[in-house]
Scaffold this motif. Structure first.
Motif, short mmCIF file in Angstrom:
data_model
loop_
_atom_site.label_atom_id
_atom_site.label_comp_id
_atom_site.label_asym_id
_atom_site.label_seq_id
_atom_site.Cartn_x
_atom_site.Cartn_y
_atom_site.Cartn_z
N VAL A 83 2.87 13.97 0.76
CA VAL A 83 3.98 13.04 1.33
C VAL A 83 5.30 13.66 0.86
N VAL A 84 6.17 13.61 1.87
CA VAL A 84 7.56 14.17 1.76
C VAL A 84 8.45 12.94 2.01
N HIS A 85 9.46 12.69 0.77
CA HIS A 85 10.47 11.70 0.91
C HIS A 85 11.52 12.22 1.96
N SER A 86 11.53 11.39 3.23
CA SER A 86 12.36 11.89 4.19
C SER A 86 12.47 10.70 5.33
N VAL B 120 0.77 -1.22 0.04
CA VAL B 120 0.07 0.14 0.01
C VAL B 120 0.90 1.32 0.02
N SER B 121 0.94 2.06 -1.06
CA SER B 121 1.85 3.23 -1.11
C SER B 121 1.01 4.37 -0.31
N TYR B 122 1.65 5.37 0.07
CA TYR B 122 1.40 6.09 1.11
C TYR B 122 0.25 7.25 0.16
N GLU C 218 -1.76 5.95 -2.13
CA GLU C 218 -3.25 5.22 -1.86
C GLU C 218 -3.57 5.49 -0.31
N LEU C 219 -2.81 5.33 0.41
CA LEU C 219 -3.45 5.62 1.86
C LEU C 219 -3.80 6.88 1.93
N GLY C 220 -3.34 7.99 1.45
CA GLY C 220 -3.84 9.46 1.24
C GLY C 220 -5.16 9.38 0.50
N ARG C 221 -5.32 8.74 -0.35
CA ARG C 221 -6.61 8.66 -1.08
C ARG C 221 -7.74 8.24 -0.19
N LYS C 222 -7.28 7.14 0.75
CA LYS C 222 -8.40 6.52 1.60
C LYS C 222 -8.66 7.54 2.43
N LEU C 223 -7.73 8.32 3.31
CA LEU C 223 -8.08 9.35 4.27
C LEU C 223 -8.73 10.59 3.65
N VAL C 224 -8.56 10.84 2.49
CA VAL C 224 -9.33 12.01 1.86
C VAL C 224 -11.02 11.59 1.83
N ASN C 225 -11.15 10.40 1.18
CA ASN C 225 -12.40 9.80 0.98
C ASN C 225 -13.03 9.83 2.56
N PHE C 226 -12.40 9.31 3.48
CA PHE C 226 -13.04 9.20 4.76
C PHE C 226 -13.38 10.49 5.30
N ALA C 227 -12.34 11.34 5.13
CA ALA C 227 -12.62 12.96 5.68
C ALA C 227 -13.62 13.40 4.89
N MET C 228 -13.77 13.24 3.67
CA MET C 228 -15.15 13.80 2.85
C MET C 228 -16.41 13.29 3.23
N SER C 229 -16.32 11.99 3.82
CA SER C 229 -17.58 11.40 4.49
C SER C 229 -17.96 11.95 5.97
N ARG C 230 -17.06 12.69 6.40
CA ARG C 230 -17.30 13.21 7.60
C ARG C 230 -17.42 15.04 7.44
N ASN C 231 -17.44 15.42 6.16
CA ASN C 231 -17.73 16.59 5.77
C ASN C 231 -16.38 17.52 6.13
N VAL C 232 -15.48 17.00 6.06
CA VAL C 232 -13.91 17.73 6.33
C VAL C 232 -13.17 17.40 4.99
N THR C 233 -12.83 18.75 4.89
CA THR C 233 -11.84 18.75 3.48
C THR C 233 -10.30 18.37 3.75
#
Length: 468
Positions: A244-247, A220-222, A224-239
């Motif tokens: 990701v920063v390679h560090s 699971v790339s970060y 893809e993980l970010g897309r899952k988090l964005v979709n979850f936030a959207m379901s909670r009415n949060v933008t």
């Protein structure tokens, strides 16, 4: 020479030493009575610790004969499928054999041990799916304690901001973020919720001299993980805006610091900057070295640590915290294990780790059945930590946990002051602990820092900080 004539006198001397620090918790006897062994007088945890210490000294001095005698005893009293105390000792036994494989004439000892003793030297850590990892983290307060305390402090500190920029330095791959987003949404029922920016540092698996510490994600790339988090936030009415920063901790997160410094230049008064450090800062080297040996000039030619001369003698952890302070964050939350694995002396590290890592072995019996896959994953992660502390040195030894007292001193020296956890945070942590075994507890210490305990012993601390 037989064991009773070579090793036993040393053990008896150690056990009778009035200056010896003894364990305050009860341990059952580990040397079984009967014809298999006659060493029942040594059947307690202090003896197990002393056996491991003598084995470590024998390996360091290339005394293969003595080391093999001790390994024989340990192998017969600490099976890998025994009780929690035996499994703990077996974990250290495997780590010592791994160290012997790298050490002079004891390399032959390691080969003999691996072929003759019932010890699996290689403990493969499990790779979790996102759902598996979320469920796994929920099994114990080890991480949930820090999530709950940190979220409460963050929500209080960012009250009134229209934009919240969270920099998540976490060992659990953003597993804290859904609960934080949910809390932000719940507090914003009467007004539009703030925009949330999330920045995470991605450490490539091939980066550095040692594989990344567990838990590990499976394919699971970060992004893809970010897309899952964005979709979850959207379901909670949060933008939610994810980046990701390679560090990495190996370079003291200098790339991340430079990225944040550029972004922070454009930050206005409506944006809160939250630095969330969850059990990751101890992977940054604590050894004082020349900064020029640790940080090459970045391609832009900018110095990510402008407060230090290029050839200054300074700890990378100090450099990182000073750099955080220069960003003028709204709040910094620091959660980590309350132990000390930083000694350059192997025996000191072994004692410290042995007297701390009994806790995960003891707790696992309360929430996972023997033989379950999750239990195997859990203990494999603990074995990874033991092996890194005991078998490795230099850049390969990244498990360099420091106690809370030392991190408090570091934060104050870097220009931060404590931000106490309020009663609401304490109440939420206690409610979370009620979902777990009765042995878990909570302490509120100086400056209102919180400490998770197991049977009265410190496990994990949570602290929050504001710029002075």
């Amino acid at each position: 020479m037989p064991f009773t004539e070579t090793l036993a006198p040393h053990l008896l001397a150690d056990m009778n030493n009035k200056n010896q620090v003894h364990r305050t918790r009860p341990w059952p006897g580990l040397f079984p009575a009967g014809p298999k062994t006659t060493f029942t007088s040594f059947g307690d945890a202090n003896c197990m610790e002393q056996l491991l210490v003598h084995c470590a000294n024998a390996i360091e001095s290339n005394d293969a004969t003595l080391a093999q005698q001790i390994l024989w005893v340990l192998n017969n009293t600490a099976p890998p499928d025994g009780d929690s105390n035996q499994r703990l000792t077996c974990g250290f036994l495997r780590a010592l054999i791994a160290r012997a494989a790298r050490n002079g004439s004891c390399k032959m000892l390691a080969a003999v041990a691996a072929s003759n003793y019932d010890i699996a030297l290689l403990h493969e850590t499990h790779r979790f799916s996102v759902i598996e990892l979320a469920s796994f983290v929920d099994l114990t307060p080890w991480h949930r304690f820090g999530f709950t305390a940190a979220n409460a402090a963050i929500l209080e500190a960012v009250e009134g901001y229209s934009v919240i920029h969270i920099v998540d330095l976490s060992s659990t791959h953003c597993m804290q973020i859904p609960t934080l987003i949910d809390a932000i949404a719940s507090r914003s029922l009467e007004a539009p919720p703030p925009i949330v920016k999330l920045t995470v540092a991605w450490v490539a698996e091939e980066d550095g001299h040692v594989p990344p510490p567990p838990p590990l994600l499976d394919d699971v790339s970060y992004e893809e993980l970010g897309r899952k988090l964005v979709n979850f936030a959207m379901s909670r009415n949060v933008t939610l805006k994810f980046q990701v920063v390679h560090s990495s901790y190996r370079e003291g997160y200098s790339t991340l610091i430079e990225h944040l410094r550029v972004q922070n230049f454009y930050k206005d008064n409506c944006e809160a900057l939250v630095i969330n450090c969850h059990m990751t800062l101890h992977y940054i080297s604590e050894e004082t070295q020349l900064t020029t040996l640790l940080h090459d000039p970045n391609p832009s030619g900018n110095n990510p640590y402008p407060h230090f001369e290029p050839s200054a003698l300074v700890s990378p952890r100090t450099m990182f915290l000073k750099a955080l302070r220069s960003l003028d964050p709204t709040i910094v939350v620091l959660v980590d294990e309350d132990a000390d694995f930083t000694s350059n002396d192997l025996v000191d590290r072994l004692r410290s780790a042995f007297n701390y890592l009994w806790i995960p072995y003891d707790t696992v019996d309360t929430f996972l059945p023997k033989g379950s896959k999750q239990r195997q994953w859990y203990e494999a992660d603990v074995c990874w930590k033991i092996e890194n502390v005991i078998a490795h040195e230099g850049a390969q030894r990244i498990e360099r946990v420091e106690p809370k007292s030392r991190w408090v001193q570091r934060m104050r020296s870097a220009g931060f002051r404590g931000f106490g956890f309020g009663e609401e945070a304490v109440s939420e942590v206690k409610s979370m602990l009620d979902e777990h075994a009765a042995g878990w507890g909570l302490k509120k210490e100086e400056e209102d820092h919180l400490v998770l305990t197991w049977k009265g012993h410190n496990v994990v601390f949570a602290t929050a900080w504001l710029p002075t």
